[in-house]
Design an enzyme around this catalytic site. Structure first.
Site, PDB file in Angstrom:
ATOM      1  N   LYS A  53      -5.675  -9.382 -13.087  1.00 42.11           N
ATOM      2  CA  LYS A  53      -5.868 -10.656 -12.374  1.00 42.11           C
ATOM      3  C   LYS A  53      -5.435 -10.530 -10.917  1.00 42.11           C
ATOM      4  O   LYS A  53      -6.147 -10.961 -10.000  1.00 42.11           O
ATOM      5  CB  LYS A  53      -5.063 -11.769 -13.048  1.00 42.11           C
ATOM      6  CG  LYS A  53      -5.625 -12.237 -14.373  1.00 42.11           C
ATOM      7  CD  LYS A  53      -4.786 -13.390 -14.910  1.00 42.11           C
ATOM      8  CE  LYS A  53      -5.354 -13.912 -16.227  1.00 42.11           C
ATOM      9  NZ  LYS A  53      -4.556 -15.042 -16.745  1.00 42.11           N
TER      10      LYS A  53
ATOM     11  N   SER B 150      -0.120  -2.368   3.316  1.00 46.54           N
ATOM     12  CA  SER B 150      -0.078  -3.497   2.394  1.00 46.54           C
ATOM     13  C   SER B 150      -0.494  -4.801   3.085  1.00 46.54           C
ATOM     14  O   SER B 150      -1.636  -4.954   3.487  1.00 46.54           O
ATOM     15  CB  SER B 150       1.327  -3.601   1.792  1.00 46.54           C
ATOM     16  OG  SER B 150       1.333  -4.469   0.693  1.00 46.54           O
TER      17      SER B 150
END
Length: 462
Positions: free
Chosen positions: A174, A116
């Site tokens: 988004k 991540s």
């Protein structure tokens, strides 16, 4: 006389000047070794182990500044992280990109990962390196602050996402698009594989160190720091000031330890610690309200609550979970005041447990289940104790003032009928009684009007 005063002032001035000169000389002598050390070629080592958060961000940014002051040739970030907070990650990346010193991020030791947020940091570094048995990837961002979703809907959303190759939710689109563009820009800056970087964001894929090296995701696979510096030697990296060739062979590595401030931030922003702090704050304030004047529970509770609020400000808190925790506490309090055969209390415990489980949105920052169980049981018992104290205080008779005199027993000073004087708590009081009172007889106060008491004779037990 005047001459002596002037001479005294002159000597005092010389003493002060000598003292200042000695202090300046001592400062220069103490600073000399550090100035000399700054000229020694070396590398600084920053250790990152655990989730990326405000504490790690503060440590790395200060470490880069200190490395610049020491005149380090390169900065090595030894990384092992499951991910972390987006804003902390971006602060770190901005500091790396703006650093005048080349930054080598090294995923190590064997078994470590750069998942991540760690993948973004690896891509942002001037040199990306990994130990052999390590991995990176799974860089899909997690939305923060949402309510828990339905597993069935999640499966449908995944199916649509696989068909369309795009997230089904507009907000997710988004976030994913922003993260994809961000990591692609980092990859392009250092000439690394941008296609896989975007794939790591959109599809949460991962790679081992060998696979990452083969497709140009990283630059080096090194077994240790010496091997890393040897392979990095002679490489050209892109800096803000232009292209720079690394000279890292035989550098001395100097670790930079975390300061007490960083360690404090690391403790406070740990999700389990933040969770305990908010409970300690609530119960401390409640205990202070139940026992006014103790001060310690109120002060400790206030400090704990403020620290918890700071931690929640920077952690990915699910506010639905926080609301459920507060609702659970209120329901348990309601059970003590309005007995409902356990309905309010049982509902409060359920709300408290569910709120604790979903309090953190990030899977890597979830509250530990044993802590949830222990705090739920302790909270229930503590609330019962605190509410019990409240009820005892409400039922307790008044200990001061006019109301406290009602029911007290006095003794007649003289015989009287109607009005006379009695002894009460070592004081002489004017008393009125409808019956005849004999000297030394015990009477009981039934009312008070100004400085006059209304009494009645005590009835003797048969």
């Amino acid at each position: 006389m005047r001459y002596r005063i002037e001479e005294h002032l002159y000597r005092c001035s010389l003493f002060i000047i000598s003292l200042l000169a000695s202090g300046l000389l001592l400062t220069l002598l103490l600073a000399w070794p550090s100035c000399t050390a700054a000229q020694v070629r070396g590398a600084t080592l920053l250790e990152v182990k655990g989730a990326i958060g405000p504490a790690i961000s503060d440590y790395l940014q200060n470490g880069l500044k200190k490395s610049e002051k020491l005149g380090a040739a390169v900065v090595i970030i030894r990384l092992d992280t499951p991910g972390g907070l987006d804003h902390s990650m971006r602060d770190i990346i901005r500091a790396i990109l703006a650093s005048p010193i080349p930054v080598i991020t090294y995923v190590a030791p064997d078994g470590a990962r750069a998942a991540s947020a760690g993948t973004y940091i690896l891509y942002a570094s001037h040199v990306a390196a990994m130990a052999p048995a390590t991995n990176l990837g799974a860089a899909t961002p997690v939305r923060v602050g949402g309510a828990p979703s339905d597993p069935g809907k999640n499966e449908e959303k995944k199916d649509r996402q696989q068909k369309d190759d795009m997230p089904a939710d507009a907000m997710e689109r988004k976030i994913i698009n922003d993260a994809s563009a961000y990591i692609k820009a980092l990859a392009d800056r250092h000439g690394r594989n941008s296609d896989w970087a975007v794939k790591a964001v959109r599809e949460s894929v991962s790679l081992s160190a060998g696979e990452a090296l083969a497709i140009d995701v990283i630059d080096i696979v090194a077994t240790d720091l010496a091997d890393l510096l040897s392979q990095a030697d002679g490489r050209e990296v892109r800096m803000d000031s232009g292209v720079k060739r690394l000279d890292t062979r035989d550098l001395t590595v100097t670790p930079i330890e975390q300061t007490w401030r960083t360690k404090l931030l690391s403790v406070v922003t740990d999700p389990n610690i933040a969770y305990l702090l908010v409970l300690l704050g609530i119960f401390g304030l409640m205990y202070e309200l139940g026992n006014p004047g103790l001060f310690l529970p109120g002060v400790a509770g206030s400090i704990s609550l403020l620290l918890a609020l700071y931690a929640f400000q920077v952690l990915p808190v699910n506010y639905s979970g926080l609301a459920l925790i507060l609702l659970g506490i209120l329901l348990m309090i309601g059970e003590a005041f309005m007995p409902s055969f356990g309905i309010l209390g049982f509902g409060g415990i359920i709300a408290f447990v569910i709120g604790s489980i979903i309090l953190m949105d990030d899977e890597e920052l979830r509250i530990s289940l044993p802590i949830i169980v222990a705090t739920t049981a302790a909270s229930a018992m503590l609330l019962i104790f605190i509410i019990g104290r409240f009820l005892m205080l409400r039922k307790k008779s008044v200990g001061t003032g006019a109301e406290a005199m009602i029911g007290m027993t006095g003794e007649a000073i003289d015989d009287f009928t109607g009005e006379g004087r009695i002894w009460l708590s070592g004081e002489s009081w004017l008393a009125q009684c409808k019956d005849k009172v004999i000297k030394g007889e015990k009477v009981k106060v039934t009312a008070k009007d100004g400085l006059s008491l209304t009494v009645e004779k005590l009835k003797e037990d048969m």
